[in-house]
Design a protein around this motif. Structure first.
Motif, PDB file in Angstrom:
ATOM      1  N   PRO A  71       3.262  -1.544  -4.376  1.00 34.27           N
ATOM      2  CA  PRO A  71       3.373  -2.671  -5.218  1.00 34.27           C
ATOM      3  C   PRO A  71       2.869  -3.887  -4.568  1.00 34.27           C
ATOM      4  CG  PRO A  71       5.701  -1.885  -4.821  1.00 34.27           C
ATOM      5  CD  PRO A  71       4.807  -0.753  -4.181  1.00 34.27           C
ATOM      6  N   VAL A  72       2.183  -4.797  -5.505  1.00 30.08           N
ATOM      7  CA  VAL A  72       2.001  -5.865  -4.868  1.00 30.08           C
ATOM      8  C   VAL A  72       3.061  -6.892  -4.892  1.00 30.08           C
ATOM      9  CG1 VAL A  72       0.185  -7.629  -5.259  1.00 30.08           C
ATOM     10  CG2 VAL A  72      -0.522  -5.497  -5.545  1.00 30.08           C
ATOM     11  N   PRO A  73       3.321  -7.529  -3.662  1.00 30.67           N
ATOM     12  CA  PRO A  73       4.293  -8.639  -3.902  1.00 30.67           C
ATOM     13  C   PRO A  73       3.903  -9.706  -5.018  1.00 30.67           C
ATOM     14  CG  PRO A  73       3.456  -8.362  -1.580  1.00 30.67           C
ATOM     15  CD  PRO A  73       2.595  -7.643  -2.699  1.00 30.67           C
ATOM     16  N   ASP A  77      -1.373 -13.954  -2.896  1.00 31.81           N
ATOM     17  CA  ASP A  77      -2.381 -14.944  -3.364  1.00 31.81           C
ATOM     18  C   ASP A  77      -3.612 -14.287  -2.649  1.00 31.81           C
ATOM     19  OD1 ASP A  77      -4.002 -17.008  -3.730  1.00 31.81           O
ATOM     20  OD2 ASP A  77      -2.863 -18.364  -3.065  1.00 31.81           O
ATOM     21  N   PRO A  78      -4.621 -13.808  -3.447  1.00 32.51           N
ATOM     22  CA  PRO A  78      -5.919 -13.326  -2.990  1.00 32.51           C
ATOM     23  C   PRO A  78      -6.544 -14.098  -2.106  1.00 32.51           C
ATOM     24  CG  PRO A  78      -5.891 -13.358  -5.520  1.00 32.51           C
ATOM     25  CD  PRO A  78      -4.582 -13.660  -5.098  1.00 32.51           C
ATOM     26  N   ALA A  81      -5.058 -14.311   1.366  1.00 33.20           N
ATOM     27  CA  ALA A  81      -5.273 -12.853   1.983  1.00 33.20           C
ATOM     28  C   ALA A  81      -6.840 -12.928   2.572  1.00 33.20           C
ATOM     29  CB  ALA A  81      -5.109 -11.947   0.936  1.00 33.20           C
ATOM     30  N   LYS A  82      -7.657 -13.567   1.578  1.00 34.47           N
ATOM     31  CA  LYS A  82      -9.294 -13.568   1.977  1.00 34.47           C
ATOM     32  C   LYS A  82      -9.336 -14.403   3.417  1.00 34.47           C
ATOM     33  CE  LYS A  82     -11.093 -12.751  -2.563  1.00 34.47           C
ATOM     34  NZ  LYS A  82     -11.779 -13.580  -3.479  1.00 34.47           N
ATOM     35  N   TRP A  83      -8.684 -15.669   3.150  1.00 38.49           N
ATOM     36  CA  TRP A  83      -8.716 -16.545   4.461  1.00 38.49           C
ATOM     37  C   TRP A  83      -7.987 -15.862   5.723  1.00 38.49           C
ATOM     38  CZ3 TRP A  83     -11.388 -20.042   6.594  1.00 38.49           C
ATOM     39  CH2 TRP A  83     -10.683 -20.862   7.577  1.00 38.49           C
TER      40      TRP A  83
END
Length: 92
Positions: A71-73, A77-78, A81-83
């Motif tokens: 599951p995603v917490p 924040d995408p 995560a990208k950064w």
């Protein structure tokens, strides 16, 4: 380096022959030869055609993969995560 496009031929003895006048100052040049590739002549209508699309067996369906994914917490924040991924990838 300046590029020029000219038509030329290779004669029977293997020499490059350029039949156009070239207005260049004397000196060394680099030559790149592009030879057209002829279509294969041995292709006939009776040869079997290879399929354009090859269907590979699916390992799992998307529904099965999503059902087994963790599951995603709720605070995920995408963009963060990208950064974080880019910082690690480029050693920033």
């Amino acid at each position: 380096m300046q590029a020029y496009k000219l038509k030329a031929k290779i004669d029977n003895s293997g020499n490059l022959v350029i039949n156009e006048p070239i207005n260049l100052s004397p000196g060394e040049v680099e030559v790149i030869i592009l030879q057209p590739v002829a279509a294969p002549e041995n292709i006939t209508e009776t040869q079997p055609q290879t399929p354009k699309h090859q269907h590979l067996p699916a390992v799992k369906s998307l529904t099965e993969l999503l059902a087994t994914a963790p599951p995603v917490p709720p605070d995920f924040d995408p963009d963060v995560a990208k950064w974080e991924y880019l910082k690690e990838k480029h050693n920033l």
